[in-house]
Design a protein around this motif. Structure first.
Motif, PDB file in Angstrom:
ATOM      1  N   SER A  32      15.073  18.215   5.348  1.00  0.00           N
ATOM      2  CA  SER A  32      14.605  18.885   4.142  1.00  0.00           C
ATOM      3  C   SER A  32      13.997  17.875   3.164  1.00  0.00           C
ATOM      4  CB  SER A  32      15.761  19.626   3.481  1.00  0.00           C
ATOM      5  OG  SER A  32      15.368  20.173   2.261  1.00  0.00           O
ATOM      6  N   LEU A  33      14.685  16.754   2.969  1.00  0.00           N
ATOM      7  CA  LEU A  33      14.157  15.718   2.087  1.00  0.00           C
ATOM      8  C   LEU A  33      12.884  15.093   2.632  1.00  0.00           C
ATOM      9  CD1 LEU A  33      17.464  13.932   1.028  1.00  0.00           C
ATOM     10  CD2 LEU A  33      16.027  15.449  -0.352  1.00  0.00           C
ATOM     11  N   LEU A  34      12.823  14.921   3.948  1.00  0.00           N
ATOM     12  CA  LEU A  34      11.634  14.367   4.582  1.00  0.00           C
ATOM     13  C   LEU A  34      10.410  15.232   4.307  1.00  0.00           C
ATOM     14  CD1 LEU A  34      10.305  12.371   6.677  1.00  0.00           C
ATOM     15  CD2 LEU A  34      10.988  14.022   8.399  1.00  0.00           C
ATOM     16  N   PHE A  35      10.547  16.534   4.488  1.00  0.00           N
ATOM     17  CA  PHE A  35       9.416  17.407   4.240  1.00  0.00           C
ATOM     18  C   PHE A  35       9.098  17.523   2.752  1.00  0.00           C
ATOM     19  CE2 PHE A  35      10.181  18.944   8.585  1.00  0.00           C
ATOM     20  CZ  PHE A  35       8.884  18.836   9.056  1.00  0.00           C
ATOM     21  N   LEU A  36      10.103  17.400   1.895  1.00  0.00           N
ATOM     22  CA  LEU A  36       9.851  17.411   0.458  1.00  0.00           C
ATOM     23  C   LEU A  36       9.020  16.203   0.046  1.00  0.00           C
ATOM     24  CD1 LEU A  36      10.461  18.687  -2.339  1.00  0.00           C
ATOM     25  CD2 LEU A  36      12.402  17.123  -2.445  1.00  0.00           C
ATOM     26  N   PHE A  37       9.411  15.014   0.494  1.00  0.00           N
ATOM     27  CA  PHE A  37       8.668  13.805   0.165  1.00  0.00           C
ATOM     28  C   PHE A  37       7.288  13.806   0.817  1.00  0.00           C
ATOM     29  CE2 PHE A  37      13.052  11.788  -0.272  1.00  0.00           C
ATOM     30  CZ  PHE A  37      13.100  12.071  -1.620  1.00  0.00           C
ATOM     31  N   SER A  38       7.198  14.380   1.999  1.00  0.00           N
ATOM     32  CA  SER A  38       5.899  14.503   2.653  1.00  0.00           C
ATOM     33  C   SER A  38       4.981  15.425   1.856  1.00  0.00           C
ATOM     34  CB  SER A  38       6.085  15.037   4.073  1.00  0.00           C
ATOM     35  OG  SER A  38       4.857  15.238   4.689  1.00  0.00           O
ATOM     36  N   GLY A  39       5.535  16.522   1.336  1.00  0.00           N
ATOM     37  CA  GLY A  39       4.741  17.431   0.523  1.00  0.00           C
ATOM     38  C   GLY A  39       4.263  16.790  -0.761  1.00  0.00           C
ATOM     39  N   ILE A  40       5.133  15.995  -1.375  1.00  0.00           N
ATOM     40  CA  ILE A  40       4.724  15.296  -2.602  1.00  0.00           C
ATOM     41  C   ILE A  40       3.619  14.296  -2.306  1.00  0.00           C
ATOM     42  CG2 ILE A  40       5.528  13.704  -4.390  1.00  0.00           C
ATOM     43  CD1 ILE A  40       8.245  15.119  -4.231  1.00  0.00           C
ATOM     44  N   SER A  41       3.742  13.568  -1.193  1.00  0.00           N
ATOM     45  CA  SER A  41       2.694  12.608  -0.817  1.00  0.00           C
ATOM     46  C   SER A  41       1.372  13.310  -0.539  1.00  0.00           C
ATOM     47  CB  SER A  41       3.114  11.824   0.420  1.00  0.00           C
ATOM     48  OG  SER A  41       4.228  11.028   0.158  1.00  0.00           O
ATOM     49  N   LYS A  83       0.811  -1.215   0.000  1.00  0.00           N
ATOM     50  CA  LYS A  83       0.000   0.000   0.000  1.00  0.00           C
ATOM     51  C   LYS A  83       0.844   1.264   0.000  1.00  0.00           C
ATOM     52  CE  LYS A  83      -3.959  -2.028   2.315  1.00  0.00           C
ATOM     53  NZ  LYS A  83      -4.873  -1.941   3.436  1.00  0.00           N
ATOM     54  N   LEU A  84       2.134   1.151   0.285  1.00  0.00           N
ATOM     55  CA  LEU A  84       3.009   2.313   0.338  1.00  0.00           C
ATOM     56  C   LEU A  84       3.520   2.652  -1.055  1.00  0.00           C
ATOM     57  CD1 LEU A  84       5.175   1.463   3.465  1.00  0.00           C
ATOM     58  CD2 LEU A  84       3.223   2.974   3.349  1.00  0.00           C
ATOM     59  N   ASN A  85       3.494   3.924  -1.392  1.00  0.00           N
ATOM     60  CA  ASN A  85       4.122   4.335  -2.642  1.00  0.00           C
ATOM     61  C   ASN A  85       5.569   4.720  -2.363  1.00  0.00           C
ATOM     62  OD1 ASN A  85       3.936   6.843  -1.474  1.00  0.00           O
ATOM     63  ND2 ASN A  85       2.376   7.609  -2.869  1.00  0.00           N
ATOM     64  N   ILE A  86       6.292   5.077  -3.410  1.00  0.00           N
ATOM     65  CA  ILE A  86       7.721   5.321  -3.281  1.00  0.00           C
ATOM     66  C   ILE A  86       8.012   6.525  -2.385  1.00  0.00           C
ATOM     67  CG2 ILE A  86       7.860   6.686  -5.393  1.00  0.00           C
ATOM     68  CD1 ILE A  86      10.534   4.278  -4.134  1.00  0.00           C
ATOM     69  N   TYR A  87       7.146   7.535  -2.409  1.00  0.00           N
ATOM     70  CA  TYR A  87       7.386   8.727  -1.595  1.00  0.00           C
ATOM     71  C   TYR A  87       7.208   8.442  -0.111  1.00  0.00           C
ATOM     72  CZ  TYR A  87       7.266  11.041  -6.077  1.00  0.00           C
ATOM     73  OH  TYR A  87       7.530  11.411  -7.357  1.00  0.00           O
ATOM     74  N   GLN A  88       6.289   7.568   0.236  1.00  0.00           N
ATOM     75  CA  GLN A  88       6.123   7.201   1.632  1.00  0.00           C
ATOM     76  C   GLN A  88       7.302   6.370   2.131  1.00  0.00           C
ATOM     77  OE1 GLN A  88       2.306   5.330   1.471  1.00  0.00           O
ATOM     78  NE2 GLN A  88       1.235   7.204   2.100  1.00  0.00           N
ATOM     79  N   VAL A  89       7.822   5.498   1.280  1.00  0.00           N
ATOM     80  CA  VAL A  89       8.993   4.709   1.656  1.00  0.00           C
ATOM     81  C   VAL A  89      10.198   5.623   1.861  1.00  0.00           C
ATOM     82  CG1 VAL A  89      10.614   2.940   0.861  1.00  0.00           C
ATOM     83  CG2 VAL A  89       8.163   2.616   0.528  1.00  0.00           C
ATOM     84  N   LEU A  90      10.393   6.576   0.931  1.00  0.00           N
ATOM     85  CA  LEU A  90      11.492   7.531   1.073  1.00  0.00           C
ATOM     86  C   LEU A  90      11.319   8.412   2.305  1.00  0.00           C
ATOM     87  CD1 LEU A  90      12.015   8.587  -2.637  1.00  0.00           C
ATOM     88  CD2 LEU A  90      13.535   7.204  -1.230  1.00  0.00           C
TER      89      LEU A  90
END
Length: 87
Positions: A45-54, A4-11
């Motif tokens: 910074s990367l965490l919030f970027l991937f969170s924003g994309i999700s 159920k996880l997409n790539i952005y959630q895994v990252l």
């Protein structure tokens, strides 16, 4: 669960794990932790970027904008810390 996880959630989870590990490392070994703080800033910074994309993919645009702005701020702090590095 993993299907159920997409790539952005895994990252996002990987970045969160790196932030937690480096934070614990800097707490366990106090002193000159400039490298640890740089890793923490980069991966936050990367965490919030991937969170924003999700959040943007789920159509939660307000949360995505907030996550992108926090990611931008953390990236600016990271870059300014790199540029102002002393010896």
């Amino acid at each position: 669960m993993l299907k159920k996880l997409n790539i952005y959630q895994v990252l996002k989870f990987v970045c969160a794990a790196v932030v937690i590990i480096t934070s614990l490392w800097s707490l366990a070994y106090p002193g000159n932790n400039r490298l640890a703080s740089l890793f923490i800033q980069l991966f936050l910074s990367l965490l919030f970027l991937f969170s924003g994309i999700s959040e943007f993919k789920i159509n939660r645009k307000t949360n995505a904008i907030v996550s992108f702005s926090v990611s931008l701020f953390a990236a600016i702090v990271f870059i300014s810390t790199l540029l102002l590095r002393k010896g």
